[in-house]
Design an enzyme around this catalytic site. Structure first.
Site, short mmCIF file in Angstrom:
data_model
loop_
_atom_site.label_atom_id
_atom_site.label_comp_id
_atom_site.label_asym_id
_atom_site.label_seq_id
_atom_site.Cartn_x
_atom_site.Cartn_y
_atom_site.Cartn_z
N ASP A 1 18.58 2.21 -26.84
CA ASP A 1 17.35 1.48 -27.14
C ASP A 1 17.03 0.58 -25.95
O ASP A 1 17.81 -0.32 -25.61
CB ASP A 1 17.52 0.65 -28.41
CG ASP A 1 17.32 1.48 -29.66
OD1 ASP A 1 16.42 2.35 -29.65
OD2 ASP A 1 18.05 1.28 -30.64
N ASP B 1 13.71 8.59 -32.60
CA ASP B 1 13.78 7.34 -33.36
C ASP B 1 12.55 6.50 -33.12
O ASP B 1 12.58 5.55 -32.35
CB ASP B 1 15.05 6.57 -32.95
CG ASP B 1 15.19 5.26 -33.71
OD1 ASP B 1 14.69 5.17 -34.84
OD2 ASP B 1 15.78 4.32 -33.16
N HIS C 1 9.82 1.73 -28.76
CA HIS C 1 9.62 1.78 -30.20
C HIS C 1 10.29 0.66 -31.00
O HIS C 1 10.17 0.65 -32.23
CB HIS C 1 10.09 3.15 -30.74
CG HIS C 1 11.56 3.39 -30.63
ND1 HIS C 1 12.09 4.25 -29.70
CD2 HIS C 1 12.61 2.91 -31.32
CE1 HIS C 1 13.39 4.28 -29.84
NE2 HIS C 1 13.73 3.47 -30.82
#
Length: 1088
Positions: free
Chosen positions: A293, A403, A616
């Site tokens: 991430d 994701d 995201h």
């Protein structure tokens, strides 16, 4: 029977007498026993755990430690850190606070008693992440901590009995940051400390370690195969046989070898990659990944180090396991690696050339797809694909986005325009209301473009490569009627890490079990993501009819992300608009003045920053507070740079003498960067006697005109008709406002009341907002049951016409929060649409509350329309089915609309994305106040605008254009009087006629023009302008693009989103025609 026949009898194989009783095994007891062989409980000293290592060495004589602790949470480079003094430290020392860095010098000396063993490892565990560096500054392996990825294999050169030095860059954060109490999404604590509790040189018993993995997978088979299968019973018997064979004393090594032989009866020969070299057809295709991430529970600065930790691990595993293939997405992460870790980048690049480290995805980051504009989606791919092509010689063929929180209905088209026809995700498996029905399917977008979509049947992108993951990759495949194949995406993820050696060993055993024993789906290693999709596309080519899914892939979860972190969403919208304006103006400046240099480097830097913030977890609002501090600084720099460049471009455009510093007389004008005529009230310089005026004109440069007194019927008026009740009107509308709410809104031209009888529009409402778990992410359906209306305290007239009237209303939300709303109504200039505008100032300090504003309208339709990228998505206004009700909160861009035959109402906004239409009530989401992972999310002052735009007739270009006008303010500036005419011609030199559904969305310079290119890819001869157009209303649209002589256009080519020419377009008399299907996006390159 008698006679002289001589009968002989075969000796019985069953003994005459039993040796004793034999009972039926108690199945569950024998199965439970398996856990005792490898567990860490009371039998650890007597089970296989006790034999995993021949010995270990620790302490000052063998592991000498010293540390440099940089001040102020700095993260210095290797060169900087190792230039400082290191002070002695030891096992048991603590390191902190949270987010600090400590460089530890580790000097290792292998004792004579361990030197003869083949496999020696350093076992290091401080419960936090770290990166091992060689003495000469090469990053070689990441460490995770808390028992995961704590081992590093010592080079053979370290076995010589002398001291050898490495460095460990210790990061004072765990894999998922620094949340307290084990709940990872809680805000991090600032003073977390970590204790170094392990720093040992260990001699590994490799056969015992291999038996450990054998038994792990064998035990899984015994536990997870069906009870009525012979394979389950066989696995259980062999597992117990291994335990019965095992010895801890004199013959322990022999018993370990015998245990491995017993396991091979079920697993086969699993000691090398040759286990995959069979001609048996696999059904599960495994590919490693680590999904880092880019911004979530840690800041960008830590992400950069996670990349090095994770990818160095994978390079090491690729060297050790020939079958290992590792997929990595996000061009931004590759660029960070290239900039900060050049040696590791070169290592990765070598693995990419070998086909074993595989860039995928084609996008700049793994971005949100609901909130970014259409142009942002294009740029994600433009910048991502160009980076991959420039560094590695290839573009991505598969869009990889496992994701993110729902998938826009325009993604299939944009993906195809970026050169990809396949899409991988799995997030829809998180739906908390309906179960998505497909695994492999053709996803069809708004314009009917399609991509072949596969969702991991294991419902994760971070599989642990267990027996169950392989099994679920078949049993949970919902598309087996068409094709049973599934992609298994395995490896530690979110916080990075990726596959471990255990993952690879387990998969070898799963494959061996499939070929030797059967029942388990056959897994294959050694291929790529593209290889997997090639097989699916070949199946489609050969006649497999994969099912279709039309429209958006709406995630029935994380609906709060359309609203959370309002400032970031405001910054995103404003940055997208500023970049639109800058590219248009800078393009025209290059036409005006050959000495003007198109600011490609600055534009690229700004776009890359904006695209980075669309990750995201960042743009949706689900990251830490420190992440938003970083984003605020980035957006501030983008705004400062961008507006400065706009001023420079305007100075070039507005110079008649060619001297940007000329003192020639100047005239104030408004620059319209949109491709249609506008007439609006604009704000002039604060020093002007009349700060507001009209901007009027049919071109890109509009003259400013002082107000003239309109006739009473054409002007705007306001009066208080009763205490607290106000009446506002203009030539089109008559409103009655009471306590800040619109109790009546009449379209006088249509003689139609728009507010639903007995209701109030512009009604502020507040909801309890306590989702089941994911605070920043979710708003749950039960929150709708907690609606409370807010009541204002007073209203005062702020403007009394005749060109605009406004009413300011204050509303107390709580003792600590308030909202001040200014409701305005202006006259309509040149028959432009008029709307009721609300401008809000909010002081917001709530705790788990959700603020919205409602518009109950006298319009009836079972569907509402919402702007999405390059088009419109329609969603139900009812709750007939669970699929309908799941969309109780949805995403929109600049407008939402509810229309019936002959009339409709649009709600415009300039920075909001959350919306709902329930029956006849339209509801715009304004602010949330979750407390995790950012404890101060959205606290403080906010400013935003929204408007009510009623319209006669169906939803049409009026809404689309007015919403654009509402978001794209005209730029008030001054130009040399002598340059105004030529500048107007220049800025209007690309114009479009024909269908009003056509939107000329983007004008920019070509990426590889020889006067623009930064040299990353081959330059294209000459100069060109890129023009992007789309159809906005959902029907066939034709038009003409007229090119001014000032441009000197020689040829026109249609291109894809990556600006590859796909065919020449007929150009005649400076005009070319376009013919677009519903919601189609088309890009053209004008060769100058």
């Amino acid at each position: 029977m008698g006679g002289d026949m001589n009968y002989s009898t075969r000796p019985a194989e069953l003994p005459q007498r039993t040796a004793g009783p034999v009972g039926k095994q108690i199945h569950d007891i024998y199965k439970s026993r398996l856990g005792l062989f490898t567990g860490n409980g009371q039998y650890r000293s007597q089970n296989l755990q006790s034999k995993l290592y021949y010995g270990k060495a620790s302490g000052e004589d063998h592991v000498k430690l010293s540390v440099y602790s940089p001040p102020d949470l700095q993260r210095p480079t290797f060169q900087d850190a190792t230039s400082h003094e290191f002070k002695p430290t030891n096992v048991g020392a603590t390191f902190g606070p949270s987010w600090s860095t400590h460089w530890i010098k580790v000097q290792l000396k292998v004792p004579a008693s361990l030197q003869m063993h083949d496999l020696l490892e350093l076992h290091w565990d401080a419960g936090n992440e770290g990166l091992i560096w060689t003495e000469d500054g090469e990053p070689i392996q990441g460490l995770t901590g808390n028992g995961e990825r704590i081992e590093w294999i010592l080079p053979k050169s370290f076995h010589d009995g002398h001291f050898h030095t490495i460095y460990i860059e210790m990061a004072c954060n765990a894999m998922f940051g620094n949340a307290p109490g084990g709940d990872m999404i809680q805000p991090p604590v600032p003073n977390r400390y970590f204790t170094l509790f392990k720093a040992d040189i260990v001699a590994v018993n490799q056969e015992a370690r291999q038996l450990y993995i054998d038994f792990w997978v064998l035990g899984d088979a015994a536990r997870e195969f069906p009870d009525d299968s012979w394979q389950e019973h066989r696995a259980l018997q062999l597992g117990n046989k291994i335990m019965n064979t095992f010895e801890t004393e004199e013959h322990s090594q022999d018993s370990i070898l015998e245990g491995r032989r017993i396991a091979s009866e079920f697993l086969g020969d699993v000691d090398s990659a040759k286990v995959y070299d069979t001609d048996q057809e696999p059904v599960v295709y495994a590919v490693g990944n680590c999904h880092i991430d880019t911004s979530w529970l840690w800041p960008w600065a830590e992400t950069k180090r996670k990349i090095a930790r994770s990818w160095s691990n994978q390079c090491d595993l690729i060297d050790r396991y020939p079958e290992h293939r590792f997929a990595a997405s996000q061009a931004q992460q590759f660029k960070w690696l290239e900039q900060l870790y050049p040696k590791l980048f070169d290592r990765v690049k070598t693995k990419i050339k070998e086909g074993r480290f595989q860039p995928v995805g084609g996008s700049w980051v793994e971005h949100d797809t609901n909130l970014p504009s259409g142009e942002s989606l294009v740029r994600q791919f433009l910048y991502g694909q160009r980076y991959f092509e420039s560094r590695f010689g290839e573009r991505s063929r598969t869009f990889w986005l496992p994701d993110t929180f729902g998938y826009s209905s325009q993604l299939p088209q944009v993906t195809r325009l970026a050169g990809m026809s396949r899409f991988f995700t799995q997030k829809i498996s998180w739906n908390n209301i309906n179960n998505f029905p497909h695994t492999t399917f053709r996803w069809v977008g708004l314009d009917s473009s399609q991509v072949l979509c596969h969702m991991a049947p294991d419902d994760t992108y971070t599989a642990d490569a267990n027996f169950g993951d392989v099994m679920r990759s078949l049993t949970q495949n919902k598309s087996m009627d068409q094709d049973p194949r599934g992609l298994l995406a395995f490896g530690k993820g979110d916080g990075g890490g990726g596959p471990t050696w255990e993952h690879l060993e387990k998969l070898r055993r799963c494959r061996g079990m499939s070929d030797t024993t059967g029942l388990l789906p056959r897994v294959q290693m050694g291929g790529s993501v593209d290889d997997f999709y090639d097989k699916l596309e070949k199946a489609a080519e050969d006649g497999t009819k994969f099912v279709t899914w039309y429209g958006e892939l709406y995630l029935e979860l994380h609906r709060g992300t359309y609203t959370t972190q309002a400032k970031t969403k405001w910054n995103n919208r404003k940055s997208e608009i500023m970049l639109h304006d800058l590219e248009f103006l800078a393009t025209m400046a290059t036409i005006k003045d050959g000495s003007y240099k198109y600011p490609k480097k600055q534009i690229d830097d700004m776009w890359e920053g904006v695209l980075l913030c669309q990750f995201h977890d960042l743009l949706p609002g689900s990251a830490l507070e420190m992440c938003y501090r970083d984003a605020d600084e980035l957006y501030k720099n983008v705004a400062t740079t961008g507006h400065g460049l706009i001023r420079q471009a305007l100075a070039t455009i507005g110079s008649g003498s060619g001297d940007r510093n000329s003192t020639s007389p100047r005239h104030s004008v408004a620059i319209n960067t949109l491709p249609w005529a506008r007439a609006e009230i604009v704000r002039r310089s604060q020093t002007h006697d009349s700060p507001h005026c009209f901007a009027l004109g049919n071109a890109s440069i509009l003259s400013l005109q002082d107000f003239e007194t309109p006739t009473p019927s054409a002007g705007a008026s306001i009066k208080e008709v009763a205490e607290g009740v106000f009446q506002l009107s203009n030539a089109r509308f008559s409103l009655e406002v009471e306590n800040g709410c619109i109790t009546s809104l009449v379209d006088t031209a249509e003689d139609r009341e728009l507010v639903l009888k007995g209701h109030k529009a512009n009604q502020l409402v507040i909801y309890e907002d306590k989702p089941l778990y994911w605070q920043a992410w979710d708003v749950e359906v039960y929150s709708l049951d907690t609606r409370k209306e807010l009541h204002s305290s007073r209203s005062v007239i702020k403007e009394s016409g005749p060109h605009r009237v406004s009413l300011e209303t204050e509303t107390r939300i709580s003792e600590v929060s308030w909202i001040k709303t200014t409701l305005s109504l202006a006259i309509s200039a040149n028959d432009q649409p008029t709307y009721v505008e609300m401008e809000s100032e909010v002081e917001w300090h709530e705790d788990m509350k959700f603020l919205k504003v409602e518009f109950p309208v006298d319009i009836l339709n079972t569907e509402a329309s919402y702007e999405t990228q390059y088009g419109i998505v329609k969603r139900p206004t009812h709750y007939n089915t669970s699929w309908d009700m799941a969309k109780f909160e949805v995403c929109c861009h600049k407008w939402a609309d509810l229309s019936e035959n002959g009339y409709g109402v649009s709600i415009l906004n300039e920075s909001k994305y959350g919306f709902a239409t329930a029956g006849q009530t339209m509801r715009l989401s304004l602010l949330r106040s979750p407390k995790a992972p950012d404890a101060h999310c959205d606290m403080g002052r906010h400013h935003f605008r929204y408007a009510i735009l009623p319209h006669a007739g169906p939803l049409g270009h009026e809404t689309v254009r007015t919403a654009r006008n509402f978001n794209y303010p005209m730029l008030v500036t001054s130009l040399e009087e002598s340059a105004i005419s030529s500048s107007r011609d220049l800025l209007s030199s690309i114009s479009m006629s024909g269908s009003k559904a056509l939107i000329l969305d983007t004008i920019k310079r070509g990426e590889d023009d020889e006067d623009v290119s930064l040299g990353e890819l081959p330059k294209r001869h000459g100069r060109s302008i890129i023009v992007r157009v789309y159809e906005s209303l959902g029907g066939r649209a034709k038009g003409l693009v007229k090119l001014g002589d000032v441009l000197g256009v020689k040829k026109v080519f249609k291109t894809n989103a990556l600006e590859d020419d796909e065919g020449e377009v007929s150009l005649k008399d400076g005009t070319f025609s376009i013919d677009l299907k519903a919601f189609e996006v088309a890009t053209f390159r004008l060769q100058l």
